[in-house]
Scaffold this motif. Structure first.
Motif, PDB file in Angstrom:
ATOM      1  N   LEU A 181     -10.397 -25.897  -9.116  1.00 51.69           N
ATOM      2  CA  LEU A 181      -9.064 -26.296  -8.701  1.00 51.69           C
ATOM      3  C   LEU A 181      -8.221 -24.766  -8.846  1.00 51.69           C
ATOM      4  O   LEU A 181      -8.570 -24.153  -9.390  1.00 51.69           O
ATOM      5  N   VAL A 182      -7.313 -24.846  -7.879  1.00 52.16           N
ATOM      6  CA  VAL A 182      -6.722 -23.684  -7.527  1.00 52.16           C
ATOM      7  C   VAL A 182      -5.161 -23.984  -7.671  1.00 52.16           C
ATOM      8  O   VAL A 182      -4.483 -24.746  -6.712  1.00 52.16           O
ATOM      9  N   LEU A 183      -4.277 -23.477  -8.700  1.00 54.91           N
ATOM     10  CA  LEU A 183      -2.977 -24.062  -8.842  1.00 54.91           C
ATOM     11  C   LEU A 183      -2.068 -22.668  -8.546  1.00 54.91           C
ATOM     12  O   LEU A 183      -2.098 -21.539  -9.139  1.00 54.91           O
ATOM     13  N   SER A 237     -14.871 -27.973 -13.970  1.00 53.90           N
ATOM     14  CA  SER A 237     -14.721 -27.082 -15.236  1.00 53.90           C
ATOM     15  C   SER A 237     -13.773 -26.318 -15.584  1.00 53.90           C
ATOM     16  O   SER A 237     -13.341 -25.887 -16.526  1.00 53.90           O
ATOM     17  N   THR A 238     -13.237 -25.692 -14.368  1.00 53.71           N
ATOM     18  CA  THR A 238     -12.113 -24.697 -14.129  1.00 53.71           C
ATOM     19  C   THR A 238     -11.176 -24.855 -13.263  1.00 53.71           C
ATOM     20  O   THR A 238     -11.355 -25.312 -12.331  1.00 53.71           O
ATOM     21  N   LEU A 239      -9.988 -24.377 -13.543  1.00 54.96           N
ATOM     22  CA  LEU A 239      -8.689 -24.319 -12.824  1.00 54.96           C
ATOM     23  C   LEU A 239      -8.328 -22.701 -12.986  1.00 54.96           C
ATOM     24  O   LEU A 239      -8.094 -21.990 -14.020  1.00 54.96           O
ATOM     25  N   LEU A 240      -8.007 -22.428 -11.497  1.00 54.49           N
ATOM     26  CA  LEU A 240      -7.522 -21.073 -11.346  1.00 54.49           C
ATOM     27  C   LEU A 240      -6.119 -21.206 -11.273  1.00 54.49           C
ATOM     28  O   LEU A 240      -5.578 -21.842 -10.288  1.00 54.49           O
ATOM     29  N   CYS A 241      -5.195 -20.444 -11.924  1.00 55.53           N
ATOM     30  CA  CYS A 241      -3.651 -20.506 -11.877  1.00 55.53           C
ATOM     31  C   CYS A 241      -3.148 -19.171 -11.300  1.00 55.53           C
ATOM     32  O   CYS A 241      -3.739 -18.026 -11.957  1.00 55.53           O
ATOM     33  N   PHE A 242      -2.355 -19.027 -10.422  1.00 55.35           N
ATOM     34  CA  PHE A 242      -1.558 -18.255 -10.078  1.00 55.35           C
ATOM     35  C   PHE A 242      -0.152 -18.483 -10.481  1.00 55.35           C
ATOM     36  O   PHE A 242       0.578 -19.203  -9.994  1.00 55.35           O
ATOM     37  N   ALA A 243       0.331 -17.738 -11.459  1.00 59.09           N
ATOM     38  CA  ALA A 243       1.608 -17.620 -11.924  1.00 59.09           C
ATOM     39  C   ALA A 243       2.475 -16.545 -11.849  1.00 59.09           C
ATOM     40  O   ALA A 243       2.225 -15.440 -12.381  1.00 59.09           O
TER      41      ALA A 243
END
Length: 280
Positions: free
Chosen positions: A132-134, A180-186
């Motif tokens: 997942l990429v948020l 298992s992992t979410l990558l977030c750009f904040a």
């Protein structure tokens, strides 16, 4: 920027609950760690894009009587490696914005001297199926850019660039599918939905890797691994060269842990040539 001076400032801010405005001041001070002991409260306010009273309240929040006391403390603990006139005075406002981004990239380079966090992130991203990429609002372009390239080498990348009630549903669906992992750009300004989404993702058992503008960003407490990359604040709208580059660095680290990444790239290139996708 002196890395040791920046580290001392980071330590000074740790353990304090700072407001968004105060985090902006802290971020600006870290970016100009060497110069900040010589700045007036008005100059620091201009640098951070806040009011002068906000700088005073920030100093009090850190436990000082006011900004003069904070500045005296910084002068006592910071080597006098800077001083008065700066080259930046010779630049116009557009050049200053570019110089600010160069400084951000230099700071990122110093951070990457220790590759361990990037390597750990690469392993986490590569192992997550799906990944997942948020990225919402200002960060959506960073998330889309990462997803576009990641999809060429990763078998299942899912972009989350729209908020709303469906966001939790999509996190749930990915978790059921094995994520298992979410990558977030904040990036600033930080939407409330991002913080809520990260909190929900972690409660669902996902590991959160975050690219944020600062180690003091509101998402820090909801991330398992946060890697900071500063944004430029010299123009009317923030610029994000360092977060974009950090995203590409994470792509490289992820590829290193995907054994078939090169084969997938070659297959894409062959298909693109057969379909005549690009004008060479």
């Amino acid at each position: 920027m002196s890395d040791s001076a920046a580290a001392r400032l980071q330590q000074l801010f740790e353990g304090h609950r700072l407001t968004p405005t105060q985090r902006r001041i802290a971020h600006s001070m870290v970016r100009r760690a060497v110069d900040v002991p010589f700045l007036s409260s008005v100059e620091l306010a201009e640098l951070a894009g806040v009011s002068q009273p906000s700088v005073t309240r920030f100093a009090v929040a850190l436990g000082f009587d006011g900004y003069p006391a904070l500045r005296r403390h910084l002068r006592e603990v910071t080597p006098t490696e800077s001083g008065g006139g700066s080259e930046k005075d010779a630049y116009n406002e557009y050049q200053q914005a570019v110089q600010g981004e160069i400084e951000n990239l230099r700071h990122l380079s110093e951070l990457l001297a220790d590759p361990a966090p990037i390597e750990r992130a690469g392993r986490l991203l590569a192992a997550s199926r799906p990944l997942l990429v948020l990225g919402l609002r200002a960060a959506s372009s960073q998330a889309r850019g990462f997803t576009y390239f990641a999809a060429k080498v990763h078998p299942d990348v899912r972009l989350l660039d729209e908020g709303g009630t469906m966001l939790a549903d999509r996190i749930d669906a990915a978790r059921r599918a094995g994520a298992s992992t979410l990558l977030c750009f904040a990036l600033p300004r930080h939407p409330k939905e991002v913080v809520e989404a990260l909190e929900y993702a972690r409660s669902a058992g996902l590991t959160v890797v975050t690219v944020a503008d600062s180690a003091f960003a509101p998402v820090a407490g909801h991330s398992d691994l946060l890697i900071p990359a500063a944004v430029g604040t010299g123009l009317a709208f923030d610029t994000a060269c360092a977060p974009m580059l950090l995203g590409r660095v994470l792509l490289e680290a992820m590829c290193d842990d995907l054994p078939d990444a090169q084969a997938r790239l070659e297959a894409f290139d062959a298909q693109a040539a057969a379909r005549g996708l690009f004008i060479e």
